[in-house]
Design a protein around this motif. Structure first.
Motif, PDB file in Angstrom:
ATOM      1  N   ARG A  97      32.647   2.856  47.984  1.00  0.00           N
ATOM      2  CA  ARG A  97      33.410   2.385  47.040  1.00  0.00           C
ATOM      3  C   ARG A  97      33.436   3.229  45.740  1.00  0.00           C
ATOM      4  O   ARG A  97      32.490   3.507  45.141  1.00  0.00           O
ATOM      5  CB  ARG A  97      33.238   0.906  46.527  1.00  0.00           C
ATOM      6  CG  ARG A  97      34.016  -0.019  47.632  1.00  0.00           C
ATOM      7  CD  ARG A  97      33.646  -1.485  47.479  1.00  0.00           C
ATOM      8  NE  ARG A  97      33.579  -1.856  46.028  1.00  0.00           N
ATOM      9  CZ  ARG A  97      32.809  -2.911  45.533  1.00  0.00           C
ATOM     10  NH1 ARG A  97      32.294  -3.734  46.590  1.00  0.00           N
ATOM     11  NH2 ARG A  97      32.995  -3.102  44.264  1.00  0.00           N
ATOM     12  N   ALA A  98      34.649   3.668  45.197  1.00  0.00           N
ATOM     13  CA  ALA A  98      34.533   4.714  43.985  1.00  0.00           C
ATOM     14  C   ALA A  98      34.147   3.528  42.952  1.00  0.00           C
ATOM     15  O   ALA A  98      33.398   4.444  42.176  1.00  0.00           O
ATOM     16  CB  ALA A  98      35.811   5.103  43.763  1.00  0.00           C
ATOM     17  N   ASP A  99      34.254   2.411  42.680  1.00  0.00           N
ATOM     18  CA  ASP A  99      33.808   1.577  41.731  1.00  0.00           C
ATOM     19  C   ASP A  99      32.334   1.342  41.646  1.00  0.00           C
ATOM     20  O   ASP A  99      31.774   0.604  40.844  1.00  0.00           O
ATOM     21  CB  ASP A  99      34.511   0.290  41.541  1.00  0.00           C
ATOM     22  CG  ASP A  99      34.775  -0.482  42.705  1.00  0.00           C
ATOM     23  OD1 ASP A  99      34.026  -0.449  43.559  1.00  0.00           O
ATOM     24  OD2 ASP A  99      35.133  -1.776  42.398  1.00  0.00           O
ATOM     25  N   LEU A 100      31.757   1.860  42.841  1.00  0.00           N
ATOM     26  CA  LEU A 100      30.024   1.804  42.929  1.00  0.00           C
ATOM     27  C   LEU A 100      29.323   2.972  42.439  1.00  0.00           C
ATOM     28  O   LEU A 100      28.152   3.137  42.625  1.00  0.00           O
ATOM     29  CB  LEU A 100      29.499   1.257  44.194  1.00  0.00           C
ATOM     30  CG  LEU A 100      30.152  -0.119  44.764  1.00  0.00           C
ATOM     31  CD1 LEU A 100      29.624  -0.717  45.882  1.00  0.00           C
ATOM     32  CD2 LEU A 100      29.520  -1.333  43.546  1.00  0.00           C
ATOM     33  N   ILE A 101      30.137   4.037  42.116  1.00  0.00           N
ATOM     34  CA  ILE A 101      29.544   5.149  41.701  1.00  0.00           C
ATOM     35  C   ILE A 101      29.067   5.167  40.154  1.00  0.00           C
ATOM     36  O   ILE A 101      30.001   4.821  39.399  1.00  0.00           O
ATOM     37  CB  ILE A 101      30.719   6.406  41.799  1.00  0.00           C
ATOM     38  CG1 ILE A 101      30.837   6.533  43.294  1.00  0.00           C
ATOM     39  CG2 ILE A 101      29.801   7.537  41.538  1.00  0.00           C
ATOM     40  CD1 ILE A 101      31.782   7.910  43.721  1.00  0.00           C
ATOM     41  N   THR A 102      28.023   5.403  39.644  1.00  0.00           N
ATOM     42  CA  THR A 102      27.537   5.269  38.327  1.00  0.00           C
ATOM     43  C   THR A 102      28.439   6.334  37.335  1.00  0.00           C
ATOM     44  O   THR A 102      28.409   7.439  37.931  1.00  0.00           O
ATOM     45  CB  THR A 102      26.029   5.341  38.083  1.00  0.00           C
ATOM     46  OG1 THR A 102      25.587   6.581  38.531  1.00  0.00           O
ATOM     47  CG2 THR A 102      25.407   4.301  39.133  1.00  0.00           C
ATOM     48  N   PRO A 103      28.605   5.972  36.147  1.00  0.00           N
ATOM     49  CA  PRO A 103      28.910   6.973  35.463  1.00  0.00           C
ATOM     50  C   PRO A 103      27.951   8.249  35.171  1.00  0.00           C
ATOM     51  O   PRO A 103      28.438   9.270  35.081  1.00  0.00           O
ATOM     52  CB  PRO A 103      29.123   6.361  34.066  1.00  0.00           C
ATOM     53  CG  PRO A 103      29.071   4.727  34.382  1.00  0.00           C
ATOM     54  CD  PRO A 103      28.574   4.690  35.665  1.00  0.00           C
ATOM     55  N   ALA A 104      26.871   8.013  35.483  1.00  0.00           N
ATOM     56  CA  ALA A 104      25.747   9.164  35.077  1.00  0.00           C
ATOM     57  C   ALA A 104      25.946  10.114  36.473  1.00  0.00           C
ATOM     58  O   ALA A 104      25.781  11.189  36.168  1.00  0.00           O
ATOM     59  CB  ALA A 104      24.329   8.526  35.146  1.00  0.00           C
ATOM     60  N   GLY A 111      21.275   5.646  42.750  1.00  0.00           N
ATOM     61  CA  GLY A 111      22.463   5.019  42.772  1.00  0.00           C
ATOM     62  C   GLY A 111      22.299   3.792  43.957  1.00  0.00           C
ATOM     63  O   GLY A 111      21.171   3.242  44.028  1.00  0.00           O
ATOM     64  N   VAL A 112      23.535   2.883  44.285  1.00  0.00           N
ATOM     65  CA  VAL A 112      23.482   1.933  44.894  1.00  0.00           C
ATOM     66  C   VAL A 112      23.018   2.212  46.286  1.00  0.00           C
ATOM     67  O   VAL A 112      23.970   2.697  47.205  1.00  0.00           O
ATOM     68  CB  VAL A 112      24.659   1.131  44.730  1.00  0.00           C
ATOM     69  CG1 VAL A 112      24.791  -0.285  45.616  1.00  0.00           C
ATOM     70  CG2 VAL A 112      24.923   0.389  43.412  1.00  0.00           C
ATOM     71  N   THR A 113      22.141   1.861  46.994  1.00  0.00           N
ATOM     72  CA  THR A 113      21.892   2.152  48.405  1.00  0.00           C
ATOM     73  C   THR A 113      22.193   1.070  49.222  1.00  0.00           C
ATOM     74  O   THR A 113      22.722  -0.210  48.943  1.00  0.00           O
ATOM     75  CB  THR A 113      20.143   2.237  48.506  1.00  0.00           C
ATOM     76  OG1 THR A 113      19.841   2.779  49.869  1.00  0.00           O
ATOM     77  CG2 THR A 113      19.424   0.872  48.112  1.00  0.00           C
ATOM     78  N   ASP A 125      24.900   4.182  31.350  1.00  0.00           N
ATOM     79  CA  ASP A 125      25.746   5.174  32.268  1.00  0.00           C
ATOM     80  C   ASP A 125      25.042   4.782  33.660  1.00  0.00           C
ATOM     81  O   ASP A 125      25.424   5.463  34.664  1.00  0.00           O
ATOM     82  CB  ASP A 125      25.555   6.541  32.020  1.00  0.00           C
ATOM     83  CG  ASP A 125      23.956   7.114  31.832  1.00  0.00           C
ATOM     84  OD1 ASP A 125      23.210   6.254  32.134  1.00  0.00           O
ATOM     85  OD2 ASP A 125      24.062   8.452  31.787  1.00  0.00           O
ATOM     86  N   THR A 135      27.553   0.195  36.920  1.00  0.00           N
ATOM     87  CA  THR A 135      28.620   0.555  37.762  1.00  0.00           C
ATOM     88  C   THR A 135      30.054  -0.002  37.294  1.00  0.00           C
ATOM     89  O   THR A 135      30.106  -0.881  36.571  1.00  0.00           O
ATOM     90  CB  THR A 135      28.921  -0.299  39.284  1.00  0.00           C
ATOM     91  OG1 THR A 135      28.966  -1.599  39.170  1.00  0.00           O
ATOM     92  CG2 THR A 135      27.235   0.069  39.900  1.00  0.00           C
ATOM     93  N   PRO A 136      31.082   0.781  37.411  1.00  0.00           N
ATOM     94  CA  PRO A 136      32.586   0.134  37.306  1.00  0.00           C
ATOM     95  C   PRO A 136      32.906  -0.941  37.725  1.00  0.00           C
ATOM     96  O   PRO A 136      33.431  -1.718  37.041  1.00  0.00           O
ATOM     97  CB  PRO A 136      33.500   1.417  37.834  1.00  0.00           C
ATOM     98  CG  PRO A 136      32.526   2.659  37.810  1.00  0.00           C
ATOM     99  CD  PRO A 136      31.296   2.047  38.181  1.00  0.00           C
TER     100      PRO A 136
END
Lengths: 255, 255
Positions: free
Chosen positions: A14-21, A114-116, B16, B19-20
């Protein structure tokens, strides 16, 4: 050397689970290196950014290629799915560093977590990882079945919740059945199991069952299994999948 | 009931690493519920959003309060640090649901995953979680020392990398020493250990040592320990902390 290498986790999908970092590292890279389908998940493409896609069985070569690019002064990002440190590219890169040219130790290398998959799967099911837990990859590409079986047995003996990554593939159709036989003998058939397919993507599906009733054929390459501990329970709901959680209060053995 | 409850992970601390999806849930909440310092990490405050701060030893009460608010039609977000499913609020909320009023099972409850401390600590050190691993909380608030010791022993026997959450607190100054004695007897003194303090925040520090040399007094409430497997190695660097990683190739026992 002025190059850099960031190993980035894209999360489960999901794109909204990608961190801003992670997004920021990707935006500033001159070169992206990774398994083709992961690179395709990244939408925008800054002008001049190069992409180096490779297959999913050439991890060591990919790591060395990324290090060579960084050694040549490029700002390289290696993309992984989930978290790059969990059954993914980060360990492969550091192994290449250890056995590669001494100059690679001088590179600026960083990992962005990241979210594993296990966290995404657990979140969708409720809170099955609420107590102590283990994560085991059933893939025998890089370790023997003897080691895997030993770890399954130890995880059982410790009454851990067990997250099984890579439970099945076309090359090893019978292995999950063997793993489940082993777990059943130790944990008991009533133990709750969640089969989470494509967790954390737009296509997630989920089956809640027990060790006794689980059919290994229900798992494929996109499935992650969460096998409960003695403190894992299902909460039935009307016309909906049950919630599954593990109480943080461990059931104490009678000893 | 039209209320909802989202249990959200804020990640380890760095803005950062949120998550969004977590930010979005918070932005749409009418009520935020959580441990005071976690609520303080959330900057903006939409007009009219209520905050319900509580201490860190009243988790069950906090969960019931959040469920009552959601049952009353509010859009509630419960905030956790890290990932809410790992030694945090999600399991507490579902336990409250199981033993609470039947109507709570009809609520719209969702969990948003986050970057748990172990992933942030591993990323800063390199890739120490590259192989199979366990996560164990050393807190004996909710389980006995007998259970904790059993799990440490099983994790050792399985040659897992071990992430130790909550290794020390003022109330249990001697427990980490006991845990380390147990691990040392089983894993051997040369085993690599990373002490990660405040990982994933702006204040992260890190010590790489071995089981033989580790002083338990070096850990405090903000520390997470990563204890290696037989395949965990350190890569020395000039004038910098070593990188630590676990090879995905397990060392096979001679058997």
């Amino acid at each position: 050397m002025s190059g850099s290498l960031v190993i980035v986790g894209l999360g489960p999908g999901r794109a909204d689970l990608i961190t801003p970092a992670a997004r920021d590292a990707i935006a500033h890279a001159t070169d992206l290196v990774g398994y083709g389908p992961y690179l395709q998940r990244i939408g925008e493409r800054p002008r001049g950014q190069r992409r180096h896609a490779s297959g999913n069985r050439v991890e060591a070569e990919r790591a060395r290629h990324a290090l060579e690019l960084a050694g040549g002064g490029r700002r390289v990002v290696v993309v992984s799915s989930g978290d790059p440190g969990i059954f993914a590219m980060a360990a492969t890169v550091f192994e290449a560093v250890e056995f590669g040219p001494a100059a690679w130790r001088g590179l600026d290398i960083r990992v962005e977590p990241g979210v594993t998959a296990m966290l995404a799967a657990a979140a969708e099911a409720g809170a099955p990882l609420g107590g102590d837990f283990c994560a085991i990859s059933l893939s025998d590409n890089l370790k023997s079945w003897t080691t895997i079986a030993r770890r399954l047995r130890s995880a059982c003996e410790g009454d851990f919740v067990i997250a099984l990554y890579n439970p099945a593939s076309r090359a090893r159709p019978h292995q999950l059945g063997q793993a489940l036989d082993l777990l059943r003998a130790c944990k008991g058939g009533a133990t709750i199991v969640v089969l989470a397919r494509a967790a954390g993507t737009g296509e997630a599906t989920r089956l809640t069952t027990t060790l006794a009733e689980l059919d290994p054929a229900a798992a494929d390459m996109r499935t992650l299994l969460l096998v409960g501990s003695s403190a894992t329970r299902a909460i039935p709901r009307a016309a909906k999948a049950p919630w599954v959680y593990t109480s943080r209060r461990a059931l104490e053995a009678p000893s």
